[in-house]
Design a protein around this motif. Structure first.
Motif, PDB file in Angstrom:
ATOM      1  N   TRP A 286       0.913  -0.989   0.283  1.00 12.85           N
ATOM      2  CA  TRP A 286      -0.411   0.190  -0.312  1.00 12.85           C
ATOM      3  C   TRP A 286       0.642   1.504  -0.189  1.00 12.85           C
ATOM      4  CZ3 TRP A 286      -3.972  -1.109   4.334  1.00 12.85           C
ATOM      5  CH2 TRP A 286      -5.246  -2.423   3.968  1.00 12.85           C
ATOM      6  N   PHE A 287      -0.019   2.047  -0.108  1.00 14.61           N
ATOM      7  CA  PHE A 287       1.269   3.587  -0.090  1.00 14.61           C
ATOM      8  C   PHE A 287       0.782   4.802   0.501  1.00 14.61           C
ATOM      9  CE2 PHE A 287       2.106   1.088  -3.917  1.00 14.61           C
ATOM     10  CZ  PHE A 287       2.871   0.360  -3.976  1.00 14.61           C
ATOM     11  N   ARG A 288      -0.734   4.841   1.354  1.00 13.16           N
ATOM     12  CA  ARG A 288      -0.847   5.755   1.647  1.00 13.16           C
ATOM     13  C   ARG A 288      -1.468   5.113   3.364  1.00 13.16           C
ATOM     14  NH1 ARG A 288      -3.287   9.665  -1.238  1.00 13.16           N
ATOM     15  NH2 ARG A 288      -5.220   8.232  -1.999  1.00 13.16           N
ATOM     16  N   THR A 289      -1.188   6.395   4.236  1.00 11.58           N
ATOM     17  CA  THR A 289      -1.857   5.929   5.703  1.00 11.58           C
ATOM     18  C   THR A 289      -2.103   7.022   6.586  1.00 11.58           C
ATOM     19  OG1 THR A 289      -0.010   4.466   6.121  1.00 11.58           O
ATOM     20  CG2 THR A 289      -1.019   4.775   8.119  1.00 11.58           C
ATOM     21  N   ILE A 290      -3.215   7.416   7.153  1.00 13.88           N
ATOM     22  CA  ILE A 290      -3.363   7.994   7.941  1.00 13.88           C
ATOM     23  C   ILE A 290      -3.061   8.352   9.073  1.00 13.88           C
ATOM     24  CG2 ILE A 290      -5.852   9.752   8.016  1.00 13.88           C
ATOM     25  CD1 ILE A 290      -5.015   9.225   5.141  1.00 13.88           C
ATOM     26  N   ASP A 291      -2.564   9.296   9.147  1.00 12.18           N
ATOM     27  CA  ASP A 291      -1.537   8.748  11.018  1.00 12.18           C
ATOM     28  C   ASP A 291      -2.950   9.315  11.862  1.00 12.18           C
ATOM     29  OD1 ASP A 291       0.416   8.836   9.478  1.00 12.18           O
ATOM     30  OD2 ASP A 291       1.524  10.076   9.676  1.00 12.18           O
ATOM     31  N   ALA A 292      -2.824   8.814  12.992  1.00  9.63           N
ATOM     32  CA  ALA A 292      -3.556   8.157  13.979  1.00  9.63           C
ATOM     33  C   ALA A 292      -3.117   7.851  15.249  1.00  9.63           C
ATOM     34  CB  ALA A 292      -4.479   7.471  13.758  1.00  9.63           C
ATOM     35  N   GLU A 293      -3.188   8.267  16.341  1.00  6.86           N
ATOM     36  CA  GLU A 293      -3.470   7.607  17.449  1.00  6.86           C
ATOM     37  C   GLU A 293      -5.276   7.730  18.335  1.00  6.86           C
ATOM     38  OE1 GLU A 293      -2.996  11.314  20.191  1.00  6.86           O
ATOM     39  OE2 GLU A 293      -0.562  11.442  18.991  1.00  6.86           O
ATOM     40  N   VAL A 294      -4.471   5.876  18.645  1.00  5.26           N
ATOM     41  CA  VAL A 294      -5.408   5.041  19.137  1.00  5.26           C
ATOM     42  C   VAL A 294      -6.030   5.552  20.684  1.00  5.26           C
ATOM     43  CG1 VAL A 294      -5.950   2.560  19.314  1.00  5.26           C
ATOM     44  CG2 VAL A 294      -5.257   3.761  17.230  1.00  5.26           C
ATOM     45  N   ASP A 295      -6.976   5.605  21.027  1.00 12.09           N
ATOM     46  CA  ASP A 295      -7.163   5.344  22.230  1.00 12.09           C
ATOM     47  C   ASP A 295      -8.837   4.062  23.077  1.00 12.09           C
ATOM     48  OD1 ASP A 295      -9.414   6.364  20.900  1.00 12.09           O
ATOM     49  OD2 ASP A 295      -8.944   8.627  22.523  1.00 12.09           O
ATOM     50  N   GLY A 296      -8.211   3.586  21.809  1.00  6.61           N
ATOM     51  CA  GLY A 296      -9.637   3.011  22.962  1.00  6.61           C
ATOM     52  C   GLY A 296      -9.437   1.540  22.007  1.00  6.61           C
TER      53      GLY A 296
END
Length: 692
Positions: free
Chosen positions: A447-457
């Motif tokens: 794959w060539f794209r990631t949406i950066d995120a922080e997981v809080d659950g």
């Protein structure tokens, strides 16, 4: 050793008779003429005929062979009730001892047990046939069956036995036993999930063959081990209940009637039905925020499943945008927001937002609140993120933030990478054992794209090589939420660099969102096949406690489980009893049926002589109730063919008097010289008598 005289003619008997006829005629003429030598000539002819018949003394060296008597011991499940096992053993001991005192009888003891995989019930005559398969039919003295009388393979005629000897029955149990039993009269094999299905059953209570009716009894109905209803059933009448199937796949419906007074056993107070739940149509609402290469992938995947009813909208223009274009020339319709998100939202089983971005005037805040309420009340929501998720127009900046487990950081990472499974994902049923995941890195396209995120659950099941989350699953009160933090999964469906398990992954994801039991993180399953009970436990933890197994007869056993894969444990044990096995482990429970769901073996467990009576009468045998008094076991006698083979207090076994011949010695009574001397002497006397 035995002696007898046999004839071994030197010439054919007819030829000897033909040669004797002229001599007899001549002798008759001589006697008529009163010839003096006629008696001696008759003697000479008699010696000649006797010599031609060749009388021989035969001596046989014989060995008497014993007759064979079979004892068939019923050890079926109905024979495990109360004191029957001990009474059966005591009766077997007494019969075997009395047979051992009889000369010339060989005893064969065969035990008949149930096969959990068939519905034949108690097959004593099949066991008898197997025990006597190598015995000549003329050596069989008879058979004695020690049983409760519930025999399901009794031959229709005595000829079907294949031997001519008496069959006797020793009945274990008591006359007039009481029992209450439940049986299914009508049951669904399939049902639509959530829709009502009808089930009919009947409770019978019998005592000495008499039906007791008019009374009522409490009946409990459970599905997959969870009680869902209770009712009062009238004994002797059919009762109908209506229930619904909670999930797709097998639903184990169990019906139990309370124990009656002085009841023999509760084994047959239970009946089981397995109904397969089928979803009518899976209604999916797919909202695409904008056209993109992966949009058709989502549509093709959902449309390829005939059980999915897809409603798909792609937002191209907001409803407030108006121009002078005639209505007939518009290629698209206005987005029916009020109808979908206010009036009919609860009719959907799954809502998917594919690269949707917040736009003024398209979905008001109130509709996002409706989605949150829909999920928290048991709905399912899947968010497939695109670059807009990291922008100020992110759906995270709506009330959906209350149910979304991953919060965007505002950054988007580009560059090729191979998606990987996390340690949690190795255990989770959505991503465990995905095709290609067994190698490191997985044998999948990049794959060539990631949406950066922080997981809080929630749980992170997939991630990038540098640890960025790609798939996150979470619960929101009664509902479930899933987030895909990349819009590149469509590359797998196109086969880029070999593709990947996109269809299998999204299928599992949808089933998890729909709360299918097979995709639950904490799941206990049991199955019985081939006489073996197999337990399977799936868990997100590293260990699992022992499982408690309750057999159909009420016995309990703790079974330790071994880990066979991350988060998966298994255990096995023998399942020789017919009926339902209950398994519990903490708050989880499972059921499994060994053999037929409602075994013929325990449909009626009262001791009876009725099934055996026709065959014992036809063979000259008898029936006795051995369980009434331990000292009443009848004696045993040997009788000749044609004599009575049963009395009021004795069992008769046929005496066949068979033997083996080891050697034969033969001595002729009239050798050639002796016969010649006798003939010539008789003729000489005849001439002498006539010459006087």
């Amino acid at each position: 050793m035995a002696w007898n005289i046999v004839f071994e003619p030197l010439l054919p008997v007819l030829l000897i008779a033909a040669l004797a006829v002229p001599g007899i005629a001549a002798l008759a003429y001589s006697a008529w003429r009163r010839a003096r030598g006629a008696p001696w000539r008759t003697a000479a002819l008699a010696v000649l005929v006797l010599a031609l018949l060749n009388p021989t003394v035969r001596q046989e060296d014989r060995e008497t062979v014993p007759d064979v008597a079979a004892i068939v011991v019923d050890r079926s499940q109905s024979q495990e009730i109360g004191a029957r096992p001990d009474e059966t053993s005591a009766a077997l001991t007494r019969v075997a001892e009395r047979l051992a005192r009889e000369d010339g009888i060989e005893t064969r003891i065969v035990t008949a047990v149930n096969n959990p995989e068939d519905e034949k019930g108690t097959a004593l005559f099949a066991a008898l046939e197997e025990a006597l398969a190598d015995v000549p039919r003329e050596r069989i003295a008879g058979a004695i069956m020690i049983t409760d009388g519930q025999v399901h393979d009794v031959p229709k005629t005595a000829d079907a036995l294949g031997f001519d000897a008496p069959v006797h029955g020793l009945i274990i149990g008591r006359k007039g036993e009481k029992d209450r039993r439940l049986r299914i009269t009508e049951a669904p094999r399939f049902g639509i999930v959530g829709e009502p299905v009808d089930l009919s059953f009947r409770v019978d209570e019998t005592s000495a063959g008499d039906q007791q009716a008019g009374e009522t009894a409490n009946v409990t109905i459970t599905v997959d081990g969870e009680e869902i209803a209770t009712t009062r059933a009238t004994i002797g009448e059919t009762t109908e209940v209506t229930l619904s199937l909670a999930h797709g796949g097998p639903n184990v419906i169990e019906i139990d009637v309370e124990e009656g007074p002085d009841e023999l056993t509760v084994l047959n107070n239970r009946a089981v039905v397995v109904a397969n739940g089928v979803r009518d149509r899976l209604r999916v609402l797919l909202v695409s925020g904008e056209p993109h290469p992966g949009e058709r992938t989502w549509r093709n995947l959902l449309k390829s499943d005939p059980s999915v009813d897809l409603v798909h909208f792609t937002i191209l223009r907001p409803p407030e945008k108006q121009d002078g274009t005639p209505i007939g020339e518009l290629s698209l319709i206005a987005f029916p927001t009020r109808e979908l998100f206010d009036e009919k939202l609860d009719e959907f089983d799954l809502i998917i937002f594919d690269r949707y971005k917040r736009r003024g005037g398209v979905l008001p805040i109130a509709y996002f609140l409706n989605i949150v309420d829909y999920v928290e009340n048991g709905g399912a929501f899947l968010a497939a993120a695109g670059p807009a998720f990291a922008s100020p127009f992110s759906i995270y900046r709506t009330p959906l933030a209350a149910i979304l487990p991953a919060q965007p950081t505002g950054e988007t990472t580009t560059g090729g990478y191979t998606p990987g499974i996390t340690d949690t994902g190795d255990r989770h049923p959505v991503t465990a054992d995905l095709p290609g995941a067994e190698s490191e890195p997985p044998a999948w396209g990049r794959w060539f794209r990631t949406i950066d995120a922080e997981v809080d659950g929630g749980d992170i099941l997939m991630e990038t090589p540098d640890g960025q989350p790609l798939m996150v699953l979470a619960r929101a009160r009664e509902g479930r939420v899933a987030q895909l933090l990349s819009d590149q999964i469509w590359l797998w469906s196109r086969g880029y660099e070999g593709g990947g398990p996109q269809a299998e992954l999204l299928r599992r994801l949808a089933h998890w969102l729909m709360k299918e039991p097979d995709l639950e993180e904490e799941n206990l399953a049991a199955s019985a096949q081939g006489g073996t009970l197999t337990l399977r436990r799936r868990t997100m933890r590293d260990t699992t406690p022992p499982a408690t197994v309750t057999t159909p007869t009420g016995k309990t056993r703790e079974l330790a489980m071994e880990e066979v894969a991350p988060g998966r444990f298994e255990a096995t044990m023998g399942a020789s009893e017919l009926g339902l096995y209950r398994v519990t482990q903490g708050d989880l429970s499972a059921v499994a049926a060994a053999g037929p769901l409602n075994p013929r073996e325990i449909a009626d467990v009262r001791a009876t002589e009725k099934p055996l009576r026709p065959i014992t009468d036809a063979t000259g045998g008898g029936i006795w109730w051995a369980g009434e008094d331990a000292g009443d076991t009848p004696g045993i006698r040997s009788v000749r063919a044609g004599q009575d083979a049963a009395g009021s207090n004795w069992i008769g076994l046929r005496r066949n008097e068979q033997y083996l011949v080891h050697a034969v010695h033969q001595v002729p009574l009239l050798t050639g010289p002796v016969a010649l001397i006798l003939i010539l002497g008789a003729l000489a006397l005849a001439w002498w008598r006539e010459g006087r």
